[in-house]
Design an enzyme around this catalytic site. Structure first.
Site, PDB file in Angstrom:
ATOM      1  N   LYS A   1       1.528  24.763  -3.993  1.00  0.00           N
ATOM      2  CA  LYS A   1       0.265  24.150  -3.549  1.00  0.00           C
ATOM      3  C   LYS A   1       0.374  22.629  -3.644  1.00  0.00           C
ATOM      4  CE  LYS A   1      -2.292  28.254  -4.985  1.00  0.00           C
ATOM      5  NZ  LYS A   1      -3.264  28.848  -5.924  1.00  0.00           N
TER       6      LYS A   1
ATOM      7  N   ARG B   1       0.813  -1.213   0.000  1.00  0.00           N
ATOM      8  CA  ARG B   1       0.000   0.000   0.000  1.00  0.00           C
ATOM      9  C   ARG B   1       0.847   1.264   0.000  1.00  0.00           C
ATOM     10  NH1 ARG B   1      -2.922   1.975  -2.642  1.00  0.00           N
ATOM     11  NH2 ARG B   1      -3.967  -0.051  -2.637  1.00  0.00           N
TER      12      ARG B   1
ATOM     13  N   ASP C   1      -0.897  38.609 -12.919  1.00  0.00           N
ATOM     14  CA  ASP C   1      -1.882  37.770 -12.259  1.00  0.00           C
ATOM     15  C   ASP C   1      -3.299  38.177 -12.655  1.00  0.00           C
ATOM     16  OD1 ASP C   1      -2.734  35.755 -10.558  1.00  0.00           O
ATOM     17  OD2 ASP C   1      -2.951  37.123  -8.875  1.00  0.00           O
TER      18      ASP C   1
ATOM     19  N   GLU D   1       4.915  40.216  -8.648  1.00  0.00           N
ATOM     20  CA  GLU D   1       3.551  40.163  -9.154  1.00  0.00           C
ATOM     21  C   GLU D   1       3.030  41.587  -9.381  1.00  0.00           C
ATOM     22  OE1 GLU D   1       0.064  37.534  -7.608  1.00  0.00           O
ATOM     23  OE2 GLU D   1      -0.091  39.464  -6.583  1.00  0.00           O
TER      24      GLU D   1
ATOM     25  N   LYS E   1       4.405  40.254  -3.709  1.00  0.00           N
ATOM     26  CA  LYS E   1       3.002  40.284  -4.111  1.00  0.00           C
ATOM     27  C   LYS E   1       2.381  41.583  -3.601  1.00  0.00           C
ATOM     28  CE  LYS E   1       1.153  36.261  -4.793  1.00  0.00           C
ATOM     29  NZ  LYS E   1       0.485  34.944  -4.654  1.00  0.00           N
TER      30      LYS E   1
END
Length: 291
Positions: free
Chosen positions: A139, A104, A221, A200, A171
């Site tokens: 992420k 597993r 962005d 950004e 940012k």
């Protein structure tokens, strides 16, 4: 697709630590069920049950070797290789109990990383020929960042920064505190001149400011298509002459991806590659390969 050239896994210590933690949470103080089996030489087959891009061999191998250092694993495919449903990926020769106990955990690594590589390959194929590079983001699944970023490379993508330590990324909050894009860039350059600097921007005026102040890459962005094309025109034209590449991020999916790439941006970063991962269907069965 062909496996990427020069695909290197993280350092062995990183792989082994991932495996150690995964086995600890699965085995605890021992596999109560595997103990019922006779501990004898056995063969097992790793089967891919759907079309996929293979990734995760270093973790799969390390999992089985942690429980049986003498196990022999015969791979029939390379990392980053596209395979069709029904492909036998590997044949293992080891001890029954160790093969079953490692099953597993080894599959969890392979199915997750192959899933990441498979979806990355779809995005890479969608922009092929445009000059745009597909990037990942931070992420990632907690504790599996290096593994997932390796899988991105196996799928033909490229890595953004690995963490908060290997690049400076300014940012809107940083710009707000500093007072302007220029002031934020100057402060970042003074504090960490050794690191890449990504900025950004939210408007074309901020883009011009970042281009003039200088940085490693500019992130546009959530620009709409018209504004994005104008951003490319500005960055590629005089006096900036394309010296600073542009990256697109923010709600980017397969639909419309090629149009974004054809606008002329250099990079497209996509969080969904790692945060929306769907495991590939794999199985590990005792016995010889199917005829």
């Amino acid at each position: 697709m062909s496996p990427p050239d020069g695909l290197l896994p993280p350092p062995e210590a990183v792989v082994l630590d991932d495996v150690r933690r995964a086995l600890l949470e699965d085995l605890g103080d021992g596999d109560a069920t595997a103990a019922l089996l006779p501990d004898q030489p056995e063969t097992a087959c790793l089967l891919c049950k759907e079309d996929a891009v293979v990734a995760g061999r270093p973790w799969f191998d390390a999992t089985h070797r942690a429980l049986d250092p003498q196990v022999r694993i015969e791979w029939g495919v390379a990392e980053g290789q596209y395979v069709a449903a029904g492909t036998v990926l590997a044949v293992l020769h080891g001890r029954t109990r160790a093969l079953v106990s490692a099953e597993r955990t080894s599959l969890n690594f392979m199915q997750t990383l192959s899933g990441t590589a498979t979806v990355t390959a779809r995005y890479v194929e969608a922009v092929r020929g445009t000059g745009a590079t597909i990037l990942d983001t931070r992420k990632t699944l907690p504790g599996l960042r290096h593994a997932q970023k390796y899988a991105i490379r196996a799928g033909g993508g490229a890595n953004h920064r690995i963490g908060l330590y290997d690049a400076v990324m300014l940012k809107e909050n940083h710009v707000r505190v500093a007072g302007s894009v220029t002031a934020a860039i100057q402060a970042a350059r003074a504090a960490r001149p050794d690191l890449p600097l990504i900025v950004e921007v939210e408007t074309l005026d901020e883009l011009r400011e970042a281009l003039s102040a200088g940085c490693t890459r500019i992130l546009v962005d959530d620009f709409d298509a018209e504004t994005r094309r104008e951003a490319v025109r500005i960055a590629r034209g005089a006096p900036f002459d394309g010296r600073i590449p542009l990256e697109v991020s923010g709600s980017v999916g397969l639909e419309g991806l090629r149009a974004i790439a054809e606008d002329g941006v250099d990079f497209i970063s996509i969080g969904a590659l790692t945060k929306h991962v769907r495991a590939v269907d794999l199985s590990l069965k005792l016995g010889p390969p199917p005829a």
